[in-house]
Design a protein around this motif. Structure first.
Motif, PDB file in Angstrom:
ATOM      1  N   VAL A  82       0.854  -1.186   0.000  1.00  0.00           N
ATOM      2  CA  VAL A  82       0.000   0.000   0.000  1.00  0.00           C
ATOM      3  C   VAL A  82       0.893   1.240   0.000  1.00  0.00           C
ATOM      4  CG1 VAL A  82      -1.937  -1.104   1.181  1.00  0.00           C
ATOM      5  CG2 VAL A  82      -0.136  -0.019   2.516  1.00  0.00           C
ATOM      6  N   PRO A  83       0.441   2.306  -0.638  1.00  0.00           N
ATOM      7  CA  PRO A  83       1.248   3.533  -0.624  1.00  0.00           C
ATOM      8  C   PRO A  83       1.119   4.261   0.706  1.00  0.00           C
ATOM      9  CG  PRO A  83      -0.763   3.869  -1.871  1.00  0.00           C
ATOM     10  CD  PRO A  83      -0.734   2.408  -1.510  1.00  0.00           C
ATOM     11  N   ALA A  84       2.161   4.948   1.096  1.00  0.00           N
ATOM     12  CA  ALA A  84       2.118   5.742   2.318  1.00  0.00           C
ATOM     13  C   ALA A  84       1.182   6.939   2.127  1.00  0.00           C
ATOM     14  CB  ALA A  84       3.529   6.229   2.662  1.00  0.00           C
ATOM     15  N   SER A  85       0.642   7.418   3.231  1.00  0.00           N
ATOM     16  CA  SER A  85      -0.243   8.584   3.174  1.00  0.00           C
ATOM     17  C   SER A  85       0.547   9.810   2.748  1.00  0.00           C
ATOM     18  CB  SER A  85      -0.870   8.828   4.552  1.00  0.00           C
ATOM     19  OG  SER A  85      -1.661   7.734   4.937  1.00  0.00           O
ATOM     20  N   GLN A  86      -0.057  10.569   1.830  1.00  0.00           N
ATOM     21  CA  GLN A  86       0.594  11.772   1.341  1.00  0.00           C
ATOM     22  C   GLN A  86      -0.402  12.923   1.333  1.00  0.00           C
ATOM     23  OE1 GLN A  86       3.380  11.144  -2.165  1.00  0.00           O
ATOM     24  NE2 GLN A  86       2.113   9.309  -2.349  1.00  0.00           N
ATOM     25  N   ALA A  87       0.080  14.094   1.714  1.00  0.00           N
ATOM     26  CA  ALA A  87      -0.791  15.264   1.705  1.00  0.00           C
ATOM     27  C   ALA A  87      -1.286  15.554   0.293  1.00  0.00           C
ATOM     28  CB  ALA A  87      -0.034  16.477   2.256  1.00  0.00           C
ATOM     29  N   TYR A  91      -6.082   8.134  -3.095  1.00  0.00           N
ATOM     30  CA  TYR A  91      -6.123   6.918  -3.925  1.00  0.00           C
ATOM     31  C   TYR A  91      -7.551   6.371  -3.889  1.00  0.00           C
ATOM     32  CZ  TYR A  91      -1.076   7.280  -3.288  1.00  0.00           C
ATOM     33  OH  TYR A  91       0.212   7.733  -3.256  1.00  0.00           O
ATOM     34  N   ARG A  92      -8.240   6.452  -5.018  1.00  0.00           N
ATOM     35  CA  ARG A  92      -9.652   6.085  -5.058  1.00  0.00           C
ATOM     36  C   ARG A  92      -9.877   4.619  -5.400  1.00  0.00           C
ATOM     37  NH1 ARG A  92     -12.370  10.679  -4.445  1.00  0.00           N
ATOM     38  NH2 ARG A  92     -11.390  12.657  -5.095  1.00  0.00           N
ATOM     39  N   THR A  93      -8.907   3.987  -6.013  1.00  0.00           N
ATOM     40  CA  THR A  93      -9.041   2.581  -6.388  1.00  0.00           C
ATOM     41  C   THR A  93      -7.748   1.840  -6.066  1.00  0.00           C
ATOM     42  OG1 THR A  93      -8.208   2.879  -8.646  1.00  0.00           O
ATOM     43  CG2 THR A  93     -10.586   3.221  -8.290  1.00  0.00           C
ATOM     44  N   ARG A  94      -7.832   0.516  -6.100  1.00  0.00           N
ATOM     45  CA  ARG A  94      -6.626  -0.294  -5.910  1.00  0.00           C
ATOM     46  C   ARG A  94      -5.631  -0.055  -7.049  1.00  0.00           C
ATOM     47  NH1 ARG A  94      -2.934  -2.018  -2.597  1.00  0.00           N
ATOM     48  NH2 ARG A  94      -2.103  -4.088  -3.075  1.00  0.00           N
ATOM     49  N   ARG A  95      -6.150   0.207  -8.231  1.00  0.00           N
ATOM     50  CA  ARG A  95      -5.270   0.501  -9.371  1.00  0.00           C
ATOM     51  C   ARG A  95      -4.474   1.776  -9.118  1.00  0.00           C
ATOM     52  NH1 ARG A  95      -7.159   0.980 -15.737  1.00  0.00           N
ATOM     53  NH2 ARG A  95      -5.069   1.342 -16.600  1.00  0.00           N
ATOM     54  N   ALA A 100       1.158   4.134  -7.760  1.00  0.00           N
ATOM     55  CA  ALA A 100       1.956   5.112  -7.018  1.00  0.00           C
ATOM     56  C   ALA A 100       3.442   4.839  -7.222  1.00  0.00           C
ATOM     57  CB  ALA A 100       1.600   5.045  -5.529  1.00  0.00           C
ATOM     58  N   PRO A 101       4.289   5.848  -7.107  1.00  0.00           N
ATOM     59  CA  PRO A 101       5.751   5.647  -7.252  1.00  0.00           C
ATOM     60  C   PRO A 101       6.256   4.616  -6.258  1.00  0.00           C
ATOM     61  CG  PRO A 101       5.203   7.984  -7.232  1.00  0.00           C
ATOM     62  CD  PRO A 101       3.947   7.253  -6.870  1.00  0.00           C
ATOM     63  N   ARG A 102       7.205   3.810  -6.678  1.00  0.00           N
ATOM     64  CA  ARG A 102       7.732   2.748  -5.827  1.00  0.00           C
ATOM     65  C   ARG A 102       8.308   3.281  -4.516  1.00  0.00           C
ATOM     66  NH1 ARG A 102       5.856  -1.981  -6.558  1.00  0.00           N
ATOM     67  NH2 ARG A 102       7.688  -2.802  -5.470  1.00  0.00           N
ATOM     68  N   ARG A 103       8.809   4.500  -4.538  1.00  0.00           N
ATOM     69  CA  ARG A 103       9.447   5.048  -3.346  1.00  0.00           C
ATOM     70  C   ARG A 103       8.452   5.298  -2.208  1.00  0.00           C
ATOM     71  NH1 ARG A 103       8.262  10.464  -3.518  1.00  0.00           N
ATOM     72  NH2 ARG A 103       7.626  11.266  -5.567  1.00  0.00           N
ATOM     73  N   VAL A 104       7.135   5.344  -2.514  1.00  0.00           N
ATOM     74  CA  VAL A 104       6.144   5.593  -1.450  1.00  0.00           C
ATOM     75  C   VAL A 104       5.356   4.329  -1.095  1.00  0.00           C
ATOM     76  CG1 VAL A 104       5.935   8.019  -2.104  1.00  0.00           C
ATOM     77  CG2 VAL A 104       4.329   6.335  -3.055  1.00  0.00           C
TER      78      VAL A 104
END
Length: 251
Positions: A82-87, A91-95, A100-104
């Motif tokens: 899962v991606p980290a929370s970002q201001a 993220y509205r869907t699993r897609r 999201a960028p791999r770094r997050v």
């Protein structure tokens, strides 16, 4: 004399949730009050956000369980990315999450426990303030509104629940009443195929001697499986009584 609704639960996999902390999702060896109420609610078509319908179920029924076999424990290991929370990022869907960028991206490790080849008999009866009838519940189990499952959606029943109403003076007589064998021609074939233990566990609510009028060898504890609010996933305590009966003690 009391009227009971009795039915059977069996599946290759079942999961009777307990209090979960962190990444571990344990399972009890038998279904608690919340699991039975949830199953009956699904059969009736009561949704989780229907507070009044959930209240009716909770206040109308008392339950008892006979554990013929707890089954064997199976632990399923999970990894979820899962991606980290970002201001200012939603993220509205699993897609969207996977794009999201791999770094997050973070990886969450968790484990989920199941009971394999467990077998349980359930009896429910009406409380004095009941707003439902056992006939309604019986018909709902025979033709459920929503699909039924034993704890998780990945655990559908593998045998008919075979619900029926019985009138008896003793709760244990109802829990000991038989069902058509799951496999083979008789109970002996079933016992060998499912490797049923030589003892059975009874769990019930009400009074210490409610099982058969004998309070000897009974233990009790406070369990937190009384559903208070399904939407907020809140549960309260109740007192549960238990007794283990060896095969030589059974009638």
């Amino acid at each position: 004399m009391t009227e009971y609704l009795v039915f059977r639960l069996y599946a290759p996999l079942a999961s009777w949730g307990e209090a979960a902390v962190g990444e571990s999702r344990p399972t009890a060896t038998y279904p608690g009050r919340s699991a039975i109420i949830g199953l009956l609610g699904a059969a009736l078509g009561v949704r989780r956000d229907d507070d009044e319908g959930q209240r009716q179920l909770r206040d109308s029924l008392a339950i008892a369980i006979k554990q013929r076999s707890p089954g064997s424990l199976m632990r399923d290991y999970h990894t979820v990315q899962v991606p980290a929370s970002q201001a200012k990022v939603t993220y509205r869907t699993r897609r969207d999450e996977l794009s999201a960028p791999r770094r997050v991206i973070n990886t969450i490790l968790s484990s989920r426990d199941y009971r394999c080849d467990g077998l349980w008999t359930v009896a429910v009866w009406l409380t004095p303030q009941a707003e439902l009838t056992l006939e309604q519940l019986e018909q709902a189990l025979k033709a459920p509104h929503f699909p039924l499952y034993l704890g998780r959606k990945s655990c559908p029943p593998a045998a008919p629940l075979a619900p029926r109403r019985e009138v008896s003076a003793l709760l244990r007589d109802v829990l000991d009443s038989g069902f058509p064998p799951l496999c083979g021609k008789d109970e002996g074939d079933e016992s060998r195929a499912l490797r049923l233990p030589e003892s059975a566990l009874y769990a019930w609510e009400g009074a210490t001697d409610a099982l058969d009028g004998n309070g000897q060898g009974v233990e009790s504890s406070e369990v937190w499986d009384m559903p208070l609010n399904r939407r907020r996933w809140q549960f309260g305590p109740r007192v549960e009584y238990r007794r283990v009966v060896r095969a030589r003690e059974e009638r």
